[in-house]
Design a protein around this motif. Structure first.
Motif, PDB file in Angstrom:
ATOM      1  N   ASP A  45      34.460  49.756 -14.558  1.00  0.00           N
ATOM      2  CA  ASP A  45      35.854  49.320 -14.625  1.00  0.00           C
ATOM      3  C   ASP A  45      36.234  48.383 -13.483  1.00  0.00           C
ATOM      4  O   ASP A  45      37.381  47.952 -13.396  1.00  0.00           O
ATOM      5  N   ARG A  46      35.259  48.068 -12.630  1.00  0.00           N
ATOM      6  CA  ARG A  46      35.539  47.175 -11.495  1.00  0.00           C
ATOM      7  C   ARG A  46      34.432  46.124 -11.378  1.00  0.00           C
ATOM      8  O   ARG A  46      33.613  46.163 -10.474  1.00  0.00           O
ATOM      9  N   ILE A  47      34.436  45.208 -12.328  1.00  0.00           N
ATOM     10  CA  ILE A  47      33.447  44.129 -12.341  1.00  0.00           C
ATOM     11  C   ILE A  47      34.185  42.797 -12.257  1.00  0.00           C
ATOM     12  O   ILE A  47      35.104  42.525 -13.025  1.00  0.00           O
ATOM     13  N   GLY A  48      33.762  41.962 -11.311  1.00  0.00           N
ATOM     14  CA  GLY A  48      34.307  40.619 -11.168  1.00  0.00           C
ATOM     15  C   GLY A  48      33.234  39.579 -11.431  1.00  0.00           C
ATOM     16  O   GLY A  48      32.057  39.898 -11.621  1.00  0.00           O
ATOM     17  N   VAL A  49      33.636  38.318 -11.430  1.00  0.00           N
ATOM     18  CA  VAL A  49      32.691  37.239 -11.691  1.00  0.00           C
ATOM     19  C   VAL A  49      33.055  36.036 -10.831  1.00  0.00           C
ATOM     20  O   VAL A  49      34.233  35.753 -10.587  1.00  0.00           O
ATOM     21  N   LEU A  50      32.017  35.349 -10.375  1.00  0.00           N
ATOM     22  CA  LEU A  50      32.174  34.146  -9.556  1.00  0.00           C
ATOM     23  C   LEU A  50      31.104  33.153  -9.962  1.00  0.00           C
ATOM     24  O   LEU A  50      29.939  33.511 -10.113  1.00  0.00           O
ATOM     25  N   GLY A  51      31.500  31.887 -10.131  1.00  0.00           N
ATOM     26  CA  GLY A  51      30.536  30.846 -10.448  1.00  0.00           C
ATOM     27  C   GLY A  51      30.799  29.600  -9.640  1.00  0.00           C
ATOM     28  O   GLY A  51      31.932  29.340  -9.215  1.00  0.00           O
ATOM     29  N   ILE A  52      29.737  28.826  -9.432  1.00  0.00           N
ATOM     30  CA  ILE A  52      29.810  27.618  -8.625  1.00  0.00           C
ATOM     31  C   ILE A  52      29.448  26.409  -9.477  1.00  0.00           C
ATOM     32  O   ILE A  52      28.516  26.448 -10.274  1.00  0.00           O
ATOM     33  N   CYS A  53      30.209  25.315  -9.307  1.00  0.00           N
ATOM     34  CA  CYS A  53      29.965  24.044  -9.997  1.00  0.00           C
ATOM     35  C   CYS A  53      29.998  24.278 -11.514  1.00  0.00           C
ATOM     36  O   CYS A  53      30.954  24.848 -12.033  1.00  0.00           O
ATOM     37  N   GLY A  54      28.965  23.847 -12.240  1.00  0.00           N
ATOM     38  CA  GLY A  54      28.937  24.114 -13.674  1.00  0.00           C
ATOM     39  C   GLY A  54      28.986  25.591 -13.974  1.00  0.00           C
ATOM     40  O   GLY A  54      29.563  26.019 -14.984  1.00  0.00           O
ATOM     41  N   GLY A  55      28.403  26.413 -13.086  1.00  0.00           N
ATOM     42  CA  GLY A  55      28.513  27.863 -13.237  1.00  0.00           C
ATOM     43  C   GLY A  55      29.946  28.345 -13.127  1.00  0.00           C
ATOM     44  O   GLY A  55      30.317  29.354 -13.729  1.00  0.00           O
ATOM     45  N   GLY A  56      30.766  27.624 -12.353  1.00  0.00           N
ATOM     46  CA  GLY A  56      32.191  27.949 -12.279  1.00  0.00           C
ATOM     47  C   GLY A  56      32.899  27.659 -13.586  1.00  0.00           C
ATOM     48  O   GLY A  56      33.745  28.439 -14.039  1.00  0.00           O
ATOM     49  N   GLY A  57      32.560  26.528 -14.225  1.00  0.00           N
ATOM     50  CA  GLY A  57      33.138  26.221 -15.530  1.00  0.00           C
ATOM     51  C   GLY A  57      32.729  27.233 -16.578  1.00  0.00           C
ATOM     52  O   GLY A  57      33.541  27.698 -17.382  1.00  0.00           O
ATOM     53  N   TYR A  58      31.456  27.614 -16.577  1.00  0.00           N
ATOM     54  CA  TYR A  58      30.988  28.636 -17.512  1.00  0.00           C
ATOM     55  C   TYR A  58      31.659  29.978 -17.234  1.00  0.00           C
ATOM     56  O   TYR A  58      31.969  30.739 -18.165  1.00  0.00           O
ATOM     57  N   THR A  59      31.874  30.304 -15.976  1.00  0.00           N
ATOM     58  CA  THR A  59      32.557  31.542 -15.606  1.00  0.00           C
ATOM     59  C   THR A  59      33.948  31.593 -16.216  1.00  0.00           C
ATOM     60  O   THR A  59      34.367  32.609 -16.789  1.00  0.00           O
ATOM     61  N   LEU A  60      34.686  30.503 -16.095  1.00  0.00           N
ATOM     62  CA  LEU A  60      36.040  30.454 -16.643  1.00  0.00           C
ATOM     63  C   LEU A  60      36.022  30.648 -18.155  1.00  0.00           C
ATOM     64  O   LEU A  60      36.844  31.377 -18.719  1.00  0.00           O
ATOM     65  N   ASN A  61      35.087  29.994 -18.810  1.00  0.00           N
ATOM     66  CA  ASN A  61      35.005  30.110 -20.256  1.00  0.00           C
ATOM     67  C   ASN A  61      34.582  31.507 -20.681  1.00  0.00           C
ATOM     68  O   ASN A  61      35.140  32.086 -21.622  1.00  0.00           O
ATOM     69  N   ALA A  62      33.599  32.063 -19.978  1.00  0.00           N
ATOM     70  CA  ALA A  62      33.126  33.405 -20.326  1.00  0.00           C
ATOM     71  C   ALA A  62      34.225  34.444 -20.176  1.00  0.00           C
ATOM     72  O   ALA A  62      34.353  35.364 -21.005  1.00  0.00           O
ATOM     73  N   ALA A  63      35.032  34.311 -19.131  1.00  0.00           N
ATOM     74  CA  ALA A  63      36.079  35.298 -18.874  1.00  0.00           C
ATOM     75  C   ALA A  63      37.138  35.325 -19.966  1.00  0.00           C
ATOM     76  O   ALA A  63      37.843  36.326 -20.131  1.00  0.00           O
ATOM     77  N   MET A  64      37.248  34.246 -20.731  1.00  0.00           N
ATOM     78  CA  MET A  64      38.239  34.229 -21.811  1.00  0.00           C
ATOM     79  C   MET A  64      37.930  35.268 -22.876  1.00  0.00           C
ATOM     80  O   MET A  64      38.848  35.817 -23.496  1.00  0.00           O
ATOM     81  N   THR A  65      36.650  35.553 -23.094  1.00  0.00           N
ATOM     82  CA  THR A  65      36.282  36.484 -24.166  1.00  0.00           C
ATOM     83  C   THR A  65      35.494  37.688 -23.663  1.00  0.00           C
ATOM     84  O   THR A  65      35.141  38.556 -24.471  1.00  0.00           O
ATOM     85  N   GLU A  66      35.239  37.750 -22.360  1.00  0.00           N
ATOM     86  CA  GLU A  66      34.554  38.893 -21.763  1.00  0.00           C
ATOM     87  C   GLU A  66      35.533  39.592 -20.826  1.00  0.00           C
ATOM     88  O   GLU A  66      35.664  39.239 -19.648  1.00  0.00           O
TER      89      GLU A  66
END
Length: 312
Positions: free
Chosen positions: A112-133
């Protein structure tokens, strides 16, 4: 961080025919009978888990008390999948779910306590993934780039995009008929060639990926030519106004370059549905300063760590 504080793992989900490789960074005095908040970190395009997502952000976040998993994208780094160096946005986003699926099986991770961080293109993918995850409870983008937008802009016009897609089609047809695969790179051949281009992102990308500063055997900055078409039709920010709802921190430097992270950071902070969102703009900081430099990554972490503490 001591080497015994990092575990090198591979795992495979039921929907996969290849393994995902990852490094798990453990907090000080780690105790398997305790549960910890966890953070998933995602590397830049053309990069690998040993670079900024692991050795900089993974180490710092683990030292702050988190279990951190830095993973190699499918088809890249030490992860499996062929053809190699494929940059497929759908697979890159799906990898986040695969990593979370693994995390929630670990008895020492608080699901219940999971976060996510991405850098550069990984940051863009992080934002997109968080929309549905939505197992991600807090989201951080470090100099995040909307890879689809960047790929389209690199061609200069809609006609340029169509020409690039036709070239991809031609290479794919060749390979279907038995030709060897081909890969391209976004980097110039030398520091001198990068300096002639003159853009700060290009100059510093060469310095990071091609010198001892950040060089890694798996950080190849190569892209499979025949399997890159999907990126041209992809938008990391699609539906952000509706689906990007988690607490959000976006970090950019105020020295913009060709990759467009400065613009993308301002755009996503305006568009995200998140009620709790913040843009941290660091003065005198470039895209690659946020990979590993004290004035970039070091300053960002002074905000990133409290942000995760507040939301995890």
């Amino acid at each position: 961080m001591a080497t015994d504080s990092i575990e090198h793992i591979t795992f495979r989900n039921p929907d996969m025919y290849w393994d995902i490789a990852a490094d798990i960074y453990f907090p000080p005095n780690f105790n398997t009978s305790t549960t910890y908040p966890a953070i998933v970190t995602a590397h830049p395009i053309g990069s690998c888990k040993e670079q900024t997502s692991g050795n900089i952000y993974g180490t710092a976040l683990a030292d702050a008390g988190y279990v951190v998993i830095a993973f190699d994208a499918s088809f890249q780094g030490a992860s499996g999948g062929t053809p190699r160096f494929r940059e497929d946005p759908a697979q890159r986003v799906e990898d986040f779910r695969r990593v979370v699926d693994h995390l929630v099986t670990l008895p020492y991770v608080d699901a219940d306590r999971i976060g996510v961080l991405g850098i550069c293109g990984g940051g863009g993918y992080t934002l997109n993934a968080a929309m549905t995850e939505k197992r991600f409870k807090a989201v951080v983008s470090i100099t995040g780039v909307n890879y689809g937008r960047m790929m389209r802009e690199n061609q200069g016009s809609a006609d340029g995009v169509v020409a690039a897609l036709r070239a991809i089609d031609a290479q794919r047809t060749k390979e279907a008929r038995g030709a060897d695969s081909a890969a391209t790179t976004l980097l110039p051949d030398s520091a001198e060639a990068a300096a002639q281009i003159g853009d700060i992102d290009i100059v510093e990308a060469y310095d990071y990926y091609r010198t001892p500063r950040g060089q890694s055997a798996n950080g190849c900055v190569l892209f499979d030519t025949a399997h890159n078409a999907a990126a041209f039709g992809w938008d990391a920010f699609h539906l952000a106004e509706e689906l990007l709802t988690q607490p959000l921190l976006v970090v950019v430097g105020d020295k913009p370059g060709a990759f467009g992270a400065y613009r993308d950071g301002h755009e996503i902070i305006d568009r995200a549905a998140s009620k709790d969102k913040r843009l941290l703009e660091l003065t005198g900081v470039s895209h690659y300063d946020l990979y590993d430099q004290p004035k970039g990554a070091g300053e960002a972490l002074k905000t990133v760590i409290p942000f995760f503490a507040d939301h995890l």
